[in-house]
Design an enzyme around this catalytic site. Sequence first.
Site, PDB file in Angstrom:
ATOM      1  N   LYS A 177       3.037  10.630   7.229  1.00  0.00           N
ATOM      2  CA  LYS A 177       2.118  10.739   8.814  1.00  0.00           C
ATOM      3  C   LYS A 177       2.157  11.496   9.758  1.00  0.00           C
ATOM      4  CE  LYS A 177      -0.501   6.834   7.213  1.00  0.00           C
ATOM      5  NZ  LYS A 177      -0.360   6.207   6.345  1.00  0.00           N
TER       6      LYS A 177
ATOM      7  N   PHE B  73       0.825  -0.982  -0.048  1.00  0.00           N
ATOM      8  CA  PHE B  73      -0.094  -0.192  -0.041  1.00  0.00           C
ATOM      9  C   PHE B  73       1.043   1.284  -0.309  1.00  0.00           C
ATOM     10  CE2 PHE B  73      -2.248   3.535   1.952  1.00  0.00           C
ATOM     11  CZ  PHE B  73      -3.151   4.001   1.032  1.00  0.00           C
TER      12      PHE B  73
ATOM     13  N   ASP C 253       9.765   2.458   2.629  1.00  0.00           N
ATOM     14  CA  ASP C 253       8.460   3.203   2.161  1.00  0.00           C
ATOM     15  C   ASP C 253       8.068   3.039   4.094  1.00  0.00           C
ATOM     16  OD1 ASP C 253       5.666   4.892   2.935  1.00  0.00           O
ATOM     17  OD2 ASP C 253       4.597   3.797   1.017  1.00  0.00           O
TER      18      ASP C 253
END
Length: 399
Positions: free
Chosen positions: A254, A140, A225
Site C-alpha cells: 500500500k 484480511f 501483516d
Amino acid sequence: MKSEDFMKLDDTYAAHTYHPIEVVIERAEGAWVYDVDGNKYLDFLSAYSAVNQGHCHPRILAAAEAQMRRVTLTSRAFYNDQMGPFLKQLCELTGYEMAVPMNTGAEAVETALKIARKWGYQMKGVPDNQAEIIVCEGNFAGRTISIISFSSEEQYKEEFGPLTPGFKMVPYGDADALAEAITPNTVAFLVEPIQGEGGVNVPPAGYLKRAAEICAAHNVLFMADEIQTGLGRTGALLCSDHDGVRPDVVTLGKALSGGFYPVSAVLADRRVLGLFRPGDHGSTFGGNPLGSAVARAALDVLVDEGLVDRSREMGAYFMGRLRRIESDHIKEVRGKGLLIGVEMASLARPYCDELRDAGILCKDTHATVVRFAPPLVISKDEIDWAMERIEPILSNGHQ
Ligand SMILES: *Cc1c(COP(=O)(O)O)cnc(C)c1O
C-alpha cells in the site's frame, strides 16, 4: 461524459467484483479528490491507506517522472541502480536486515507464507509438507487462492475451492487460544496489529506482546501483516511499535509507493530471508527500477514531512472529536492514529452514501463500520471542515 456515463461503462465492461460508492474521480491532490462533474471531496479512505503521503505528491511524482525517462523495467535477470538503495533505505528505516521486493500486498503475504514454510522445514525440522501456519478470525490478507483459504469470510472462499491446506484459525485478540493451537509443526503466526478490513478491530492491550512471547517460546515465527497499518497509518512507523513488539517477519505494501505504483515487500533478518536461494521465488516486476525509485521518494516524504507524528497528532484530535458526537447511532469509535473505525448500530453503507453527498469519501467495512483513514497530510482545518459535515450525519436527530 458525466458520472452516470462512466459508471455505466464500468457496469457493462468491468466484472462486478466491487460495489463502489457512486463517485467518479478524475483528479486528486493531497487529501482532496475531484469528480468528473466538478465536485470536490475530502478523501477519508486513502485508497485503503495506499496514499498516506497524499494524492499525487509532487516529490514522488518528480521521482517517478525522472525514473520513467531513465529505465523502468529490467527484470531481476540483471541488476539495476534503484532496488539496492531502496531496500537499504527500507531496512535501515525499519530495522531489518533483508527484504524481498514484490508488487501487491497479496504477493508479499504469499512470499511470507513461503519463507515461513521453508524456515520451518530447514530450521525447525518440521516433517515435509506438514507445516502449519496459524491465522486469526476476521483476517484480511488479499485475494489469492492460498490467502482466501484461511479467510473466515465465507464469500471469499465460496466456489473457489479446492483450497490450500496448512492453516489453523484462532480468535483475534486471544493469546491463550494461540498458545493452545501451537503444535510441533507450527511454523508461523500471521497477524494484523489492527484488523483493517475486518472492521478496524483493535486487539486488547498487551495482546501482540504476549503473542510474540508465545511465538518466541515455541520457536514459531511472529509475522505481522502491516500492509494497511504500517508506514505511519496508526501513528507509529509500524503499528507493532506501539506495543514494543519486533515481529520476525513484516509485510508492507500500500503506502510503500504513496499510491503511484504497486510496491510491496517482506522484511526479516538474514536467519529467515537468507534461506531463499536463486530460483526459489521471483517476480517479473518485483524490485523494478521505477517502483524502487517511487518507493524511495515515498519513504523520503514519510520521514521528511514527519507524517508518522502527524498521524498520531491528527488522529488523536479527530478521534476525540468523533467520540464527542452525541449519538445513539454510534456504538463505538476505535482505532489508532488515522486508522479509525466508527461502529454503527446499523449498516454503515447508507451513512457512507450520505457522507459522499456532503463531500466526504469513505467506505463501509465489515457491514456496520465506517472507516475514516484520510491521507496523513490532512490538516487540522481540513478535519474541522470534515467534522462540520460528518457530525450532523452521524449524530442524534438524524435518521
Ligand atoms: C490490502 C491488504 C492486503 C492485500 O494487499 P493487495 O495489494 O490488495 O493485494 C494484505 N493485507 C492487509 C492487512 C491489507 O490491508
